[in-house]
Write a protein that holds these residues in place. Structure first.
Motif, short mmCIF file in Angstrom:
data_model
loop_
_atom_site.label_atom_id
_atom_site.label_comp_id
_atom_site.label_asym_id
_atom_site.label_seq_id
_atom_site.Cartn_x
_atom_site.Cartn_y
_atom_site.Cartn_z
N LEU A 120 -6.48 8.55 1.20
CA LEU A 120 -8.42 8.49 1.64
C LEU A 120 -8.68 8.62 2.74
O LEU A 120 -9.26 8.92 3.42
N GLU A 121 -7.11 8.86 3.63
CA GLU A 121 -7.63 9.39 5.44
C GLU A 121 -8.41 10.69 5.72
O GLU A 121 -8.99 11.19 6.18
N ARG A 122 -7.98 11.30 4.31
CA ARG A 122 -8.23 13.08 4.90
C ARG A 122 -9.38 13.28 3.67
O ARG A 122 -10.45 13.58 4.12
N ILE A 159 0.45 -0.98 0.17
CA ILE A 159 0.29 -0.08 0.14
C ILE A 159 0.81 1.18 0.04
O ILE A 159 2.13 1.52 0.72
N ASP A 160 0.80 2.16 -0.94
CA ASP A 160 1.21 2.99 -0.94
C ASP A 160 0.91 4.48 -0.18
O ASP A 160 -0.27 4.84 0.22
N PRO A 161 1.98 4.24 1.15
CA PRO A 161 0.97 5.74 2.10
C PRO A 161 1.02 6.64 1.83
O PRO A 161 -0.14 7.11 2.90
N ARG A 162 1.37 7.52 0.56
CA ARG A 162 0.47 8.37 0.29
C ARG A 162 -1.04 8.73 0.21
O ARG A 162 -1.57 9.48 -0.21
N ASP A 163 -1.22 7.14 -0.71
CA ASP A 163 -2.75 6.92 -1.64
C ASP A 163 -3.24 7.06 -0.09
O ASP A 163 -4.66 7.50 -0.11
N LEU A 204 -15.45 13.93 4.35
CA LEU A 204 -16.32 13.73 3.63
C LEU A 204 -17.21 13.57 4.75
O LEU A 204 -18.33 13.90 5.48
N ALA A 205 -17.14 13.04 5.85
CA ALA A 205 -16.98 13.12 7.65
C ALA A 205 -17.93 13.99 8.10
O ALA A 205 -19.25 14.85 9.07
N GLU A 206 -17.58 15.61 7.99
CA GLU A 206 -17.53 16.84 8.56
C GLU A 206 -18.25 17.62 7.63
O GLU A 206 -19.33 18.27 8.20
#
Length: 71
Positions: free
Chosen positions: A58-60, A50-54, A65-67
């Motif tokens: 995704l987390e951001r 898994i690319d940590p940048r991707d 979206l949740a906000e």
């Protein structure tokens, strides 16, 4: 001349034949202990393919979206 020097934590890794890097933030806002934890997490992601940048993107996006979504 006003020169401000900042130190940042970076993790360089091999991905698709290249050596990209990801930044964890600036010192002293991110301390050595925290930088090492972030590095270990990123290293584990790379080991899983898994690319940590991707993953960070995704987390951001999920957080934004949740906000935006009313409860």
């Amino acid at each position: 001349m006003n020169t401000k020097v900042t130190k940042s934590w970076h993790f360089r890794f091999s991905w698709a034949g290249k050596q990209p890097r990801i930044s964890f933030g600036a010192y002293p806002e991110i301390g050595l202990r925290d930088a090492r934890v972030l590095r270990d997490v990123a290293r584990a992601l790379v080991a899983k393919g898994i690319d940590p940048r991707d993953q960070r993107r995704l987390e951001r996006n999920a957080k934004l979206l949740a906000e935006r979504t009313p409860s």
